[in-house]
Scaffold this active site. Structure first.
Site, mmCIF file in Angstrom:
data_model
loop_
_atom_site.group_PDB
_atom_site.id
_atom_site.type_symbol
_atom_site.label_atom_id
_atom_site.label_comp_id
_atom_site.label_asym_id
_atom_site.label_seq_id
_atom_site.Cartn_x
_atom_site.Cartn_y
_atom_site.Cartn_z
ATOM 1 C CD1 TRP A 84 -9.213 -33.600 -4.192
ATOM 2 C CD2 TRP A 84 -9.075 -32.264 -5.988
ATOM 3 N NE1 TRP A 84 -8.058 -32.861 -4.085
ATOM 4 C CE2 TRP A 84 -7.954 -32.030 -5.168
ATOM 5 C CE3 TRP A 84 -9.206 -31.533 -7.173
ATOM 6 C CZ2 TRP A 84 -6.964 -31.103 -5.502
ATOM 7 C CZ3 TRP A 84 -8.230 -30.616 -7.508
ATOM 8 C CH2 TRP A 84 -7.114 -30.412 -6.674
ATOM 9 C CG ASP A 92 -9.169 -34.081 -12.291
ATOM 10 O OD1 ASP A 92 -7.991 -34.315 -12.637
ATOM 11 O OD2 ASP A 92 -9.465 -33.652 -11.155
ATOM 12 C CE LYS A 96 -2.472 -37.379 -7.709
ATOM 13 N NZ LYS A 96 -2.821 -35.982 -7.363
HETATM 14 N N1 PLA Z 1 -7.657 -33.950 -9.323
HETATM 15 C C1 PLA Z 1 -7.902 -34.913 -8.438
HETATM 16 C C2 PLA Z 1 -9.078 -35.794 -8.635
HETATM 17 C C3 PLA Z 1 -7.036 -35.093 -7.345
HETATM 18 O O1 PLA Z 1 -7.312 -36.061 -6.473
HETATM 19 C C4 PLA Z 1 -5.925 -34.254 -7.189
HETATM 20 C C5 PLA Z 1 -4.994 -34.398 -6.022
HETATM 21 C C6 PLA Z 1 -5.722 -33.268 -8.160
HETATM 22 C C7 PLA Z 1 -6.597 -33.154 -9.226
HETATM 23 C C8 PLA Z 1 -4.584 -32.299 -8.129
HETATM 24 O O2 PLA Z 1 -3.363 -32.832 -8.099
HETATM 25 P P1 PLA Z 1 -2.060 -32.006 -8.497
HETATM 26 O O3 PLA Z 1 -2.437 -30.576 -8.633
HETATM 27 O O4 PLA Z 1 -1.117 -32.229 -7.384
HETATM 28 O O5 PLA Z 1 -1.635 -32.618 -9.766
HETATM 29 N N2 PLA Z 1 -5.561 -34.862 -4.838
HETATM 30 C C9 PLA Z 1 -4.720 -35.188 -3.660
HETATM 31 C C10 PLA Z 1 -3.901 -34.017 -3.187
HETATM 32 C C11 PLA Z 1 -3.776 -36.315 -3.978
HETATM 33 C C12 PLA Z 1 -4.618 -32.732 -2.973
HETATM 34 O O6 PLA Z 1 -5.712 -32.698 -2.395
HETATM 35 O O7 PLA Z 1 -4.046 -31.716 -3.417
HETATM 36 C C13 PLA Z 1 -5.677 -35.668 -2.570
HETATM 37 O O8 PLA Z 1 -5.186 -36.070 -1.498
HETATM 38 O O9 PLA Z 1 -6.903 -35.692 -2.798
#
Ligand code: PLA
Length: 408
Positions: free
Chosen positions: A137, A218, A254
């Protein structure tokens, strides 16, 4: 003139965020056929955001309860929420919980939990290097670097097989200095959709424990990978079952659809209750100057649902329906590309797990799909399957077909 006078006149414009910036671009597009497959946000078959029924019900109960007030929560958040969150990820019968070896603090969703956990480690843990999977991510390296950790990567994904580079994982973790922190996606790896099997997790665990590497999980998609909350927590649970220590960041964005409520938890599993309580005392010192204490509403929704067995059950049914819809989107997209004879092997679409398909499309092909088909996705070729519906699959299949045949 006025501009030159500004004390901020030399500020350089920053680029948009690689994921959230996709939504910014999407919002500016006037096309009626536009499709946002960038951010991982669940949409219904009608393409609408979803508030779970059980969440609406919990909110109604909270609103109707006149005894509820808006006082500050403690620095560590809502006590019930913290207990129930630990149970959700570690299992109701977890010995670590029974022995009071776990400290859980409510944080600002997954991101805030990662940040608080990382700042705690930077202050109090002897090894400051964190190994993150390649790819991962996009926010991970930024969160950890700003928290004061030094970020290195371990091989994870093999583009040739579109699967796990298991040898690479083991080799790189084996070469890591003893005590290093290792970031692990609990399930539904983002962006690849590729998870280790349970047997592979077990080997990773053995290697990490033998080298004293500290697991930092995570867990942003519990329940979204398989539709089962327990199955998706297995990776974490095998690490807790061995009695060793670990750190876990949980998000309810989610799996409960609480994106904007910013509800999450950080748990640190320790060897003894005494250590856990001292760790908690230091977590409070991390949180207090950062945002003082967390918001009350979202955590109250989660606690209301998790402490009631009927509501919990209703949640698991709704969660399973979301997971199943995503899985059926995978099949539909795969079938549509097969039907069109789109060049290439697309079986990874149905093999990958969770919210995303890591298509293998390159940045040029993605730009083409955005320009010609108004389909918005991250430039690494990741598609949020949760943003797709039966109605929009043909449009996406057309776009992929055209991108692959036009740009090879
Ligand atoms: N960790 C991972 C692996 C994630 O994909 C995301 C969110 C988070 C943590 C953090 O989410 P939160 O803080 O909202 O609980 N990833 C998303 C959104 C869904 C983003 O980038 O913020 C994504 O589209 O990858």
């Amino acid at each position: 003139m006025a501009n030159l006078d500004s004390v901020f006149a030399n500020i350089v414009r920053a680029p948009e965020d690689p994921i959230l910036g996709v939504t910014v671009a999407y919002n500016k597009d006037p096309s009626p056929n536009k499709l946002n497959l960038g951010v991982g946000a669940y949409r219904t078959e009608e393409g609408k955001p979803l508030v779970l029924n059980v969440v609406r019900r919990a909110e109604q109960m909270l609103v109707n309860d006149k005894s509820r007030v808006k006082e500050y929560l403690p620095i560590v958040g809502l006590a019930d929420f913290n207990k129930l969150s630990a149970k959700l990820i570690f299992g109701a019968d977890s010995p670590a919980i029974q022995e009071n070896r776990v400290t859980t603090v409510q944080c600002l969703s997954g991101t805030g939990s990662l940040r608080v956990g990382a700042e705690f480690l930077a202050r109090h843990y002897h090894e400051h290097t964190i190994y993150i999977p390649l790819p991962t991510w996009g926010n991970h390296p930024k969160v950890f670097t700003l928290a004061g950790l030094s970020v290195k990567t371990y091989r994870y994904y093999n583009p040739a097989t579109r699967g796990l580079d298991f040898e690479g994982v083991l080799d790189d973790l084996n070469a890591a200095p003893s005590g290093a922190i290792v970031l692990l996606h609990a399930c539904a790896h983002n962006p690849t959709g590729v998870d280790p099997t349970l047997e592979q997790w077990e080997q990773i665990r053995q290697l990490m424990r033998s080298k004293g590497l500290l697991p930092f999980f995570d867990s942003a998609y519990q329940g979204f990978a398989s539709g089962s909350l327990d199955a998706d927590a297995q990776s974490v649970r095998i690490f807790v079952a061995d009695g060793g220590e670990c750190v876990v960041a949980q998000s309810y964005a989610k799996n409960m659809g609480l994106y904007g409520e910013r509800v999450g938890a950080l748990s640190i599993v320790c060897r003894s209750a005494d250590v856990a309580s001292r760790v908690e005392s230091q977590l409070k010192l991390v949180i207090r100057p950062m945002y003082s204490n967390p918001p009350i509403h979202g955590a109250s929704i989660v606690a209301t649902i998790l402490k009631d067995s009927n509501m919990s059950h209703e949640w698991t049914v709704e969660l399973k329906a979301m997971a199943d819809r995503i899985i059926s989107m995978r099949q539909q997209l795969f079938d549509a590309l097969q039907a069109k004879d789109t060049p290439g092997d697309w079986s990874h679409i149905v093999k990958q797990i969770g919210m995303f398909t890591f298509t293998g499309l390159n940045a040029e092909q993605v730009a083409f799909m955005t320009r010609e088909y108004h389909i918005y996705m991250t430039s690494d070729g990741r598609i949020s399957m949760a943003g797709l519906s039966s109605g929009t699959v043909p449009h996406l299949a057309d776009a992929i077909h055209a991108a692959v045949t036009t740009l090879g």
